[in-house]
Design an enzyme around this catalytic site. Structure first.
Site, PDB file in Angstrom:
ATOM      1  N   TYR A  47       1.070  -1.255  -0.024  1.00 63.59           N
ATOM      2  CA  TYR A  47       0.141  -0.091  -0.022  1.00 63.59           C
ATOM      3  C   TYR A  47       0.667   1.320  -0.046  1.00 63.59           C
ATOM      4  O   TYR A  47       1.863   1.266  -0.564  1.00 63.59           O
ATOM      5  CB  TYR A  47      -0.950   0.035   1.229  1.00 63.59           C
ATOM      6  CG  TYR A  47      -2.209   0.751   1.080  1.00 63.59           C
ATOM      7  CD1 TYR A  47      -3.001   0.859  -0.144  1.00 63.59           C
ATOM      8  CD2 TYR A  47      -2.508   1.837   2.181  1.00 63.59           C
ATOM      9  CE1 TYR A  47      -4.079   1.788  -0.207  1.00 63.59           C
ATOM     10  CE2 TYR A  47      -3.685   2.597   1.852  1.00 63.59           C
ATOM     11  CZ  TYR A  47      -4.321   2.574   0.635  1.00 63.59           C
ATOM     12  OH  TYR A  47      -5.379   3.615   0.616  1.00 63.59           O
ATOM     13  N   LYS A 102     -21.773 -19.442  -9.096  1.00 63.31           N
ATOM     14  CA  LYS A 102     -21.009 -19.388 -10.420  1.00 63.31           C
ATOM     15  C   LYS A 102     -19.382 -19.075 -10.336  1.00 63.31           C
ATOM     16  O   LYS A 102     -18.489 -19.638 -10.893  1.00 63.31           O
ATOM     17  CB  LYS A 102     -21.763 -18.664 -11.459  1.00 63.31           C
ATOM     18  CG  LYS A 102     -21.360 -18.764 -12.939  1.00 63.31           C
ATOM     19  CD  LYS A 102     -21.757 -20.273 -13.344  1.00 63.31           C
ATOM     20  CE  LYS A 102     -21.381 -20.484 -14.808  1.00 63.31           C
ATOM     21  NZ  LYS A 102     -22.333 -19.830 -15.838  1.00 63.31           N
TER      22      LYS A 102
END
Length: 396
Positions: A47, A102
């Protein structure tokens, strides 16, 4: 006709409502980090301030986004909740458990990152515009459970608008596995699929796609049925999609309904919610092939179909020859992304069908015309074949 062995049938597993709801608490997905974050140094790299250097580099060269983010390997599963399973138009929020499932299948079978994206609109313009605006965030689009005929327009427009693989799985995943199964059945019987007379029951998303891929594979005699009968050029109630189907199918000019269509037919491919009486199934040709793919209630029960057909397949897991989309879509998208394909072509779909069947080799039998959906060999084989087809067709 060879008998179906009891060992080939997956035994029924008792599942309670409590089991089902417990398995969905909190959803079925989570995000895992791939970068270490356990020290000040690691945090500074992953970060701020380190990440700013990567952002500057991508700003200078946008192609670096594929190397330094997950975008190129991320599939979004997109639905408006208008045609979910056999539940119909249940809306975006109620469709989310299916889309999560899915995405989980993408990860489990192909190692692809995937997130569900359900849209609270059924307007094709808004759906297309949303995906155009979100394009920097993903690498491929799996359209899912969008009702026909809107699904045809939406898929076409999204493909035209985006420079990445796009596929409506209810159409093409079904079609790919159905073609693989038909080729397997024909091979078992020593027949040429081009010589088979095929009846497709259902002119929605799956029926249209199945018809198209069978035509592309060389089948010449296909009769398509919708809720009003045979899709034929003499009908004045056809929409644009069905007018096109009528022009490319039914070479004998048959008219009427299921009785006229199935009389003497070699193959019944069911992708509708209707049922077919036993006495009509009995009129099919000798050594018939029946794919009753509606799930959970097939158009004709396998026990009845087996009285008249040499080979029977369904969409269910508790009978042999399950025609399941999971045999296709994970490998198709993985192959397309591996190749850096800009789109998914008909050739890539045909290659996927061939790859699914090729996995079986000497295992091919009356009660095993496609591999098990859990067969770990399938997705890698499909991915390799699709990637090669993308290169061969110049879309990689």
């Amino acid at each position: 006709m060879s008998p179906v062995s009891e060992a080939s049938v997956t035994p029924k597993v008792e599942i309670t409502d409590e089991d089902i709801f417990a398995g969905h608490i909190g959803g079925k997905l989570s995000v895992e980090t791939t970068a270490p974050l356990g020290s000040q140094r690691a945090l500074s790299i992953a970060y701020t301030p380190g990440v700013a250097q990567v952002s500057r580099a991508i700003h200078a060269d946008e192609t670096l986004v594929d190397r330094y983010t997950w975008t190129s390997r991320l599939v979004v599963v997109v639905s408006d909740g208008s045609a979910v399973l056999g539940l119909g138009d249940i809306g975006a929020r109620a469709s989310l458990p299916v889309m999560e499932g899915k995405s989980a299948l993408f990860k489990n079978f192909a190692g692809l990152n995937s997130i569900p994206l359900v849209l609270d609109t059924k307007d094709p313009d808004e759906i297309v515009e949303t995906l155009v605006r979100l394009r920097p965030s993903f690498g491929a689009v799996n359209l899912e459970d969008i009702s026909a005929p809107r699904c045809f327009e939406i898929e076409r427009r999204v493909i035209e608008a985006l420079d990445c693989p796009v596929m409506h799985d209810d159409q093409h995943g079904t079609a790919i596995v159905a073609l693989a199964a038909l080729r397997g059945a024909a091979k078992v019987q020593g027949r040429d699929i081009a010589a088979l007379r095929v009846v497709v029951s259902g002119a929605g998303a799956a029926g249209v796609a199945c018809t198209n891929i069978l035509l592309a594979a060389g089948v010449t005699d296909i009769t398509v049925l919708d809720s009003k009968g045979i899709v034929s050029a003499d009908r004045g109630d056809l929409n644009e999609i069905k007018v096109d189907l009528a022009a490319r199918t039914n070479p004998a000019g048959r008219t009427g309904g299921i009785i006229e269509a199935l009389d003497g037919a070699d193959v019944f491919l069911g992708v509708s919610a209707g049922t077919v009486p036993e006495e009509i199934i009995a009129t099919m040709a000798a050594d018939a092939i029946i794919f009753a793919m509606s799930n959970p209630d097939p158009e004709v029960h396998p026990d009845i179909a087996s009285k008249y057909a040499a080979i029977v397949a369904t969409g269910r897991s508790d009978f042999p020859n399950q025609i399941n989309n999971v045999l296709a879509f994970p490998g198709v998208f993985k192959g397309a992304l591996d190749a850096g394909a800009r789109r998914i072509t008909e050739g890539m779909k045909l290659a996927a069908a061939d790859a699914i069947l090729s996995v079986l080799g000497d295992e091919l039998a009356v009660d095993k015309i496609v591999p098990s959906p859990l067969d770990p060999r399938v997705a890698p084989a499909v991915a390799a074949a699709v990637a090669q087809a993308a290169k061969d067709e110049g879309v990689a």
